[in-house]
Design a protein around this motif. Structure first.
Motif, mmCIF file in Angstrom:
data_model
loop_
_atom_site.group_PDB
_atom_site.id
_atom_site.type_symbol
_atom_site.label_atom_id
_atom_site.label_comp_id
_atom_site.label_asym_id
_atom_site.label_seq_id
_atom_site.Cartn_x
_atom_site.Cartn_y
_atom_site.Cartn_z
ATOM 1 N N LEU A 33 -0.087 -2.332 -16.726
ATOM 2 C CA LEU A 33 -0.013 -2.502 -15.274
ATOM 3 C C LEU A 33 -0.854 -1.456 -14.558
ATOM 4 O O LEU A 33 -1.551 -1.754 -13.581
ATOM 5 N N CYS A 34 -0.822 -0.245 -15.057
ATOM 6 C CA CYS A 34 -1.631 0.831 -14.466
ATOM 7 C C CYS A 34 -3.120 0.503 -14.579
ATOM 8 O O CYS A 34 -3.887 0.700 -13.625
ATOM 9 N N SER A 35 -3.527 -0.014 -15.728
ATOM 10 C CA SER A 35 -4.931 -0.398 -15.917
ATOM 11 C C SER A 35 -5.343 -1.486 -14.939
ATOM 12 O O SER A 35 -6.448 -1.454 -14.382
ATOM 13 N N LEU A 36 -4.460 -2.465 -14.704
ATOM 14 C CA LEU A 36 -4.746 -3.527 -13.732
ATOM 15 C C LEU A 36 -4.894 -2.962 -12.327
ATOM 16 O O LEU A 36 -5.763 -3.384 -11.565
ATOM 17 N N CYS A 37 -4.053 -1.990 -11.991
ATOM 18 C CA CYS A 37 -4.163 -1.350 -10.676
ATOM 19 C C CYS A 37 -5.513 -0.663 -10.518
ATOM 20 O O CYS A 37 -6.143 -0.744 -9.455
ATOM 21 N N ARG A 38 -5.959 0.000 -11.571
ATOM 22 C CA ARG A 38 -7.228 0.733 -11.490
ATOM 23 C C ARG A 38 -8.428 -0.214 -11.384
ATOM 24 O O ARG A 38 -9.497 0.174 -10.919
ATOM 25 N N LYS A 39 -8.255 -1.457 -11.802
ATOM 26 C CA LYS A 39 -9.328 -2.450 -11.689
ATOM 27 C C LYS A 39 -9.324 -3.126 -10.324
ATOM 28 O O LYS A 39 -10.237 -3.902 -10.015
ATOM 29 N N THR A 40 -8.297 -2.873 -9.524
ATOM 30 C CA THR A 40 -8.194 -3.453 -8.191
ATOM 31 C C THR A 40 -8.683 -2.427 -7.175
ATOM 32 O O THR A 40 -8.116 -1.328 -7.081
ATOM 33 N N PRO A 41 -9.741 -2.721 -6.419
ATOM 34 C CA PRO A 41 -10.357 -1.719 -5.534
ATOM 35 C C PRO A 41 -9.384 -0.977 -4.623
ATOM 36 O O PRO A 41 -9.455 0.240 -4.498
ATOM 37 N N SER A 42 -8.455 -1.688 -4.003
ATOM 38 C CA SER A 42 -7.559 -1.039 -3.051
ATOM 39 C C SER A 42 -6.453 -0.223 -3.726
ATOM 40 O O SER A 42 -5.722 0.505 -3.058
ATOM 41 N N LEU A 43 -6.330 -0.324 -5.054
ATOM 42 C CA LEU A 43 -5.301 0.428 -5.777
ATOM 43 C C LEU A 43 -5.887 1.457 -6.741
ATOM 44 O O LEU A 43 -5.133 2.165 -7.406
ATOM 45 N N LYS A 44 -7.208 1.533 -6.812
ATOM 46 C CA LYS A 44 -7.815 2.374 -7.843
ATOM 47 C C LYS A 44 -7.549 3.863 -7.632
ATOM 48 O O LYS A 44 -7.563 4.648 -8.590
ATOM 49 N N ASP A 45 -7.275 4.283 -6.382
ATOM 50 C CA ASP A 45 -6.994 5.695 -6.121
ATOM 51 C C ASP A 45 -5.517 5.959 -5.847
ATOM 52 O O ASP A 45 -5.149 7.068 -5.467
ATOM 53 N N LEU A 46 -4.684 4.965 -6.026
ATOM 54 C CA LEU A 46 -3.253 5.121 -5.770
ATOM 55 C C LEU A 46 -2.639 6.091 -6.784
ATOM 56 O O LEU A 46 -2.796 5.906 -7.994
ATOM 57 N N PRO A 47 -1.929 7.132 -6.332
ATOM 58 C CA PRO A 47 -1.261 8.035 -7.287
ATOM 59 C C PRO A 47 -0.193 7.284 -8.087
ATOM 60 O O PRO A 47 0.720 6.694 -7.511
ATOM 61 N N ILE A 48 -0.331 7.298 -9.402
ATOM 62 C CA ILE A 48 0.619 6.624 -10.294
ATOM 63 C C ILE A 48 1.132 7.629 -11.313
ATOM 64 O O ILE A 48 0.347 8.224 -12.053
ATOM 65 N N GLN A 61 0.833 -1.212 0.000
ATOM 66 C CA GLN A 61 0.000 0.000 0.000
ATOM 67 C C GLN A 61 0.872 1.269 0.000
ATOM 68 O O GLN A 61 0.856 2.054 0.963
ATOM 69 N N PRO A 62 1.637 1.520 -1.053
ATOM 70 C CA PRO A 62 2.519 2.691 -1.087
ATOM 71 C C PRO A 62 1.737 3.992 -1.191
ATOM 72 O O PRO A 62 0.539 4.008 -1.503
ATOM 73 N N SER A 63 2.433 5.090 -0.934
ATOM 74 C CA SER A 63 1.813 6.408 -1.055
ATOM 75 C C SER A 63 1.753 6.863 -2.505
ATOM 76 O O SER A 63 0.862 7.630 -2.890
ATOM 77 N N LEU A 64 2.711 6.383 -3.305
ATOM 78 C CA LEU A 64 2.778 6.809 -4.708
ATOM 79 C C LEU A 64 3.654 5.820 -5.475
ATOM 80 O O LEU A 64 4.542 5.181 -4.897
ATOM 81 N N GLY A 76 -5.276 5.456 -16.734
ATOM 82 C CA GLY A 76 -5.620 5.862 -15.373
ATOM 83 C C GLY A 76 -4.479 6.475 -14.600
ATOM 84 O O GLY A 76 -4.556 6.596 -13.370
ATOM 85 N N ALA A 77 -3.391 6.869 -15.291
ATOM 86 C CA ALA A 77 -2.245 7.467 -14.596
ATOM 87 C C ALA A 77 -2.622 8.818 -14.000
ATOM 88 O O ALA A 77 -3.423 9.572 -14.563
ATOM 89 N N SER A 78 -2.036 9.124 -12.842
ATOM 90 C CA SER A 78 -2.317 10.392 -12.156
ATOM 91 C C SER A 78 -1.426 11.514 -12.663
ATOM 92 O O SER A 78 -1.773 12.687 -12.529
#
Length: 380
Positions: free
Chosen positions: A316-331, A298-301, A350-352
């Motif tokens: 990989l970013c798209s996979l993160c956005r499909k994972t509930p706990s990573l969907k708001d992670l700053p990337i 659970q990193p900050s960024l 979905g990159a930030s």
């Protein structure tokens, strides 16, 4: 079966290369006392432990993942008694002993539970091939409930040992995390082959989305880990499911920034710059392993390279956005080109944020400041 020579008598920890099944039989025959630690040769994060006393089995468990195993093996009992597991737990044996002291479980119930934990661990241990084992003659338990005969305790689970032995090439541990890239294909395959209900498939989908290990998925789907492994095995063989390694959450108060990149020079610069500004960093090269680690840490960024060999940063970013706990992670996406097409691809994934290589330390800090304004200070 090869015949091993007797182990030398010593008070020091011994390192032994052996098949766990053969080693344990000899230790029992020699009436050894101590703690035997067995490495899973396929996953550096998974170790197992057996506590021996005069050739008897006192207890067996995993050195990590206590919460997952407790939920799997004891979840229904705890739920009935409205007991919530602590957020962190490193000693499941002591925890179970404490439940007995609190009279939540009787002495006989505690013995039965500890025997179940031991058998489940022995199934995993005795189905491993030759590996590194450590024998600590001074390792022991404070309070003893069990004094089990090896042959008697494994007799009821001998068939499970054989099944897990056959599964090892696809599933090397119940702690592994299945990664599904196309749920619709997996759902269709499972529905056709096994006639699973929609309700069961929804539970499975939810568990897979959160990238839980097999213990966690089995708990939610009401299957044993063996049943689950056999169910997923054909999908693993065809590549529809990728099995990721296990890694526990590491505790550290500093905000964590992960850099997923295969260039050492970039990794060094990111680490040097961020550590000096109060962050801890983690360098990852393998995008398939990265997803499991992002979920557990659970990193900050995250800095993510757009161009990677096995899986692009966009995928990989798209996979993160499909994972509930990573969907708001700053990337923040790292790319070689700063043009409209690359920026559009990063946005669709979905990159930030977006950062062109090569970049200066100040630019690196500024890109983070835009995502985490309160967590960094720019110092000359």
């Amino acid at each position: 079966m090869s015949v091993m020579s007797p182990l030398p008598s010593t008070s020091a920890i011994q390192t032994i290369q052996e098949i766990p099944y053969q080693l344990l039989r000899q230790l029992v025959a020699d009436k050894v006392t101590g703690k035997l630690t067995i490495q899973n040769p396929f996953d550096e994060f998974v170790n197992w432990q057996i506590y021996l006393g005069n050739g008897k089995i006192h207890f067996a468990n995993s050195a990590a993942g206590s919460i997952e195993r407790l939920n799997y093996l004891l979840g229904s009992h705890l739920h009935q008694r409205k007991i919530t597991l602590p957020p962190q737990l490193t000693d499941d044996y002591r925890y179970l002993c404490d439940l007995w002291k609190q009279e939540i479980f009787s002495f006989q119930q505690t013995r039965s539970i500890l025997t179940q934990f031991t058998q489940e661990a022995l199934v995993q241990i005795l189905s491993l091939p030759k590996t590194t084992c450590y024998l600590d003659p001074k390792g022991g338990l404070e309070q003893l409930f069990l004094n089990l005969n090896l042959e008697q305790v494994i007799a009821p689970v001998q068939h499970k040992i054989r099944y897990w032995w056959e599964l090892r090439s696809e599933v090397n541990s119940p702690f592994q995390r299945p990664l599904v890239e196309d749920w619709n294909r997996v759902q269709t395959t499972l529905a056709k082959a096994h006639h699973q209900s929609n309700g069961w498939l929804k539970k499975l989908h939810h568990a897979l989305e959160s990238l839980q290990c097999l213990y966690g998925i089995a708990s939610q789907t009401q299957l044993s880990t063996l049943q689950l492994a056999m169910l997923l095995r054909p999908l693993i063989k065809t590549g529809e499911i990728t099995m990721l390694p296990y890694q526990e959450i590491q505790t550290d108060n500093r905000p964590l920034v992960v850099c997923i990149n295969d260039r050492p020079a970039i990794q060094r610069m990111v680490q040097y710059t961020l550590v000096a500004n109060g962050f801890k960093t983690m360098a990852l090269e393998d995008p398939f392993k990265a997803l499991a680690i992002l979920l557990s840490q659970q990193p900050s960024l995250v800095f993510m390279d757009a161009q990677m060999q096995d899986m692009s940063g966009y995928e990989l970013c798209s996979l993160c956005r499909k994972t509930p706990s990573l969907k708001d992670l700053p990337i923040i996406m790292l790319t070689d080109n700063d043009n409209l097409i690359e920026r559009l691809r990063a946005k669709l994934a979905g990159a930030s944020g977006f950062l062109q290589k090569p970049f200066l330390p100040q630019e690196l800090l500024q890109s983070i400041q835009g995502q985490l304004p309160a967590r960094i200070s720019l110092e000359g």
